[in-house]
Design a protein around this motif. Structure first.
Motif, PDB file in Angstrom:
ATOM      1  N   UNK A  61       0.829  -1.207   0.000  1.00 34.29           N
ATOM      2  CA  UNK A  61       0.000   0.000   0.000  1.00 34.29           C
ATOM      3  C   UNK A  61       0.860   1.253   0.000  1.00 34.29           C
ATOM      4  N   UNK A  62       1.907   1.262   0.820  1.00 35.48           N
ATOM      5  CA  UNK A  62       2.831   2.404   0.860  1.00 35.48           C
ATOM      6  C   UNK A  62       3.447   2.634  -0.512  1.00 35.48           C
ATOM      7  N   UNK A  67       4.179   5.727  -5.235  1.00 36.29           N
ATOM      8  CA  UNK A  67       4.431   5.691  -6.683  1.00 36.29           C
ATOM      9  C   UNK A  67       3.411   6.529  -7.448  1.00 36.29           C
ATOM     10  N   UNK A  68       2.234   6.686  -6.840  1.00 31.78           N
ATOM     11  CA  UNK A  68       1.167   7.464  -7.479  1.00 31.78           C
ATOM     12  C   UNK A  68       1.234   8.948  -7.103  1.00 31.78           C
ATOM     13  N   UNK A  69       2.318   9.343  -6.416  1.00 31.21           N
ATOM     14  CA  UNK A  69       2.500  10.754  -6.089  1.00 31.21           C
ATOM     15  C   UNK A  69       2.203  11.130  -4.656  1.00 31.21           C
ATOM     16  N   UNK A  76       4.669  11.952   0.940  1.00 31.48           N
ATOM     17  CA  UNK A  76       4.856  10.509   0.856  1.00 31.48           C
ATOM     18  C   UNK A  76       4.628   9.841   2.212  1.00 31.48           C
ATOM     19  N   UNK A  77       4.283   8.556   2.171  1.00 34.20           N
ATOM     20  CA  UNK A  77       4.082   7.760   3.373  1.00 34.20           C
ATOM     21  C   UNK A  77       5.396   7.098   3.773  1.00 34.20           C
ATOM     22  N   UNK A  78       5.728   7.168   5.041  1.00 34.14           N
ATOM     23  CA  UNK A  78       6.876   6.443   5.587  1.00 34.14           C
ATOM     24  C   UNK A  78       6.358   5.460   6.637  1.00 34.14           C
ATOM     25  N   UNK A  79       6.660   4.178   6.458  1.00 33.82           N
ATOM     26  CA  UNK A  79       6.182   3.135   7.367  1.00 33.82           C
ATOM     27  C   UNK A  79       7.250   2.796   8.389  1.00 33.82           C
TER      28      UNK A  79
END
Length: 382
Positions: A61-62, A67-69, A76-79
């Motif tokens: 999901x991340x 990748x989709x912006x 951006x997401x950071x896990x």
């Protein structure tokens, strides 16, 4: 003097802005840079395979979101991941670390109900907390408005699977082996409640095990002596469930109906249990063959990333990040938790399992009867 007055003014202004942020449901964190989402899962210990599968879905999901912006105009997401080892006290420590030290914007995870029972107070009213897998109904009791759950509960499953057993499979007597945890106790309670009628299956023997156990010969031998029509296994770990069915097969349970508490059937369990898994009947809320566009997209991306098809755990891990991120985007904020909660609760969501909505924080869905036939998990047919 002017410098002192100016310094005092700045301090007062900062305090006022911070108070306004808290009052509006925010955390006071900056709305810039990466959005940090924490995931506390059992990556070692008795439920490690479930934990890793869930993490694989979350990572996908991340990747897809980034990748989709990203969301919120390019963030951006950071896990951030932590290992609870299926231990409630360690789960509490990891939750505190992510919330207090790492200052995550949201926190997800939880495979073992006992861990989420211990950690729910740590996150209460502090940030979005998505319970990914754990099923005990009590996890959502005394709910704060920021807590959500993706998996179905023992009670929800029981209305479907327990009635399916009673009305379709019709065993007269059942022997139960269950993990000695909040989840195990909740499933046993649900069984007794749903089989209370005079024509319902009768539980004639019950044995409990600890999550650290690997040899189930003794409790299974006691249950075999009960000569029940069916063996019902309640376990939330792939390694444990596979060991139980493998050892039951070795002890001669071959002519006994084999049942597995819903939500726990898994291809890795089938692989590890070998012949012992053949004929096992369970139920779950997801199959990777579900025909909708979101699932096709999810399965294709997962296969490309991991070279095998996803199952329920991977799907729940995916949802845990996907829904949080999309709700943040709808809310226009990564830390206005009131707005994010309202977005999660107030929208119908597209999921690999189909259309989904939340009611009082609980994701609604239905379970499908499944069985193991020729080493593969397929829909149950009489």
């Amino acid at each position: 003097m002017r410098k002192k007055v100016l310094s005092v003014f700045v301090i007062i202004l900062v305090l006022i802005l911070g108070a306004c942020s808290q009052a509006s449901g925010g955390s006071g964190k900056n709305e810039s840079g990466n959005i940090k989402i924490g995931a506390v899962l059992p990556l070692t210990g008795p439920a490690a395979l479930y934990g890793q599968q869930t993490l694989d879905g979350a990572k996908l999901a991340v990747k897809m979101i980034n990748d989709d912006g990203g969301i919120l105009k390019g963030r951006k997401i950071k896990l951030l991941t932590e290992d609870d080892q299926s231990k409630p006290e360690l789960g509490v420590t990891k939750y505190k670390k992510l919330i207090e030290s790492d200052r995550v914007d949201a926190i997800t995870g939880g495979v073992n109900s006992s861990v989420n029972m211990a950690t729910k107070e740590v996150a209460k009213n502090k940030l979005i907390n998505v319970v990914t897998v754990s099923k005990a109904p009590e996890i959502m009791s005394d709910r704060d408005p920021y807590r959500f759950r993706l998996n179905s509960t023992n009670d929800m499953d029981g209305k479907a699977f327990h009635n399916f057993i009673a009305q379709t499979l019709k065993p007269k007597t059942v022997a139960v082996i269950a993990e000695n945890t909040d989840y195990g106790q909740a499933e046993l309670k649900a069984l007794k409640a749903n089989w209370s009628g005079s024509d319902a299956p009768k539980i004639v023997a019950t044995e409990f095990f600890e999550l650290t156990d690997t040899d189930f010969t003794n409790p299974l031998t006691k249950l075999k002596a009960a000569n029940a029509d069916a063996l019902y296994v309640v376990g939330a770990a792939i390694e444990i469930n596979s060991a139980i069915f493998k050892q039951a097969h070795q002890l001669g349970f071959n002519n006994t109906m084999k049942l597995l508490a819903p939500g726990n059937i898994n291809s890795k369990m089938v692989e590890l249990a070998g012949e012992g898994s053949e004929g096992v009947i369970s139920a779950d809320l997801y199959q990777n063959s579900i025909d909708n566009e979101m699932n096709k997209k999810f399965v294709a991306a997962f296969e490309k990333e991991y070279n095998h098809k996803p199952e329920k755990m991977e799907m729940l891990g995916f949802e845990s990040i996907w829904f949080v991120a999309k709700a943040m985007d709808k809310a226009g904020s990564s830390n206005d938790y009131k707005a994010i909660s309202k977005a999660l609760e107030g929208n119908d969501w597209q999921s690999p399992r189909g259309d989904l909505k939340f009611e009082n924080g609980q994701a609604l869905g239905k379970v499908i009867p499944l069985t193991v036939k020729d080493g593969k998990i397929v829909p149950y047919q009489q």
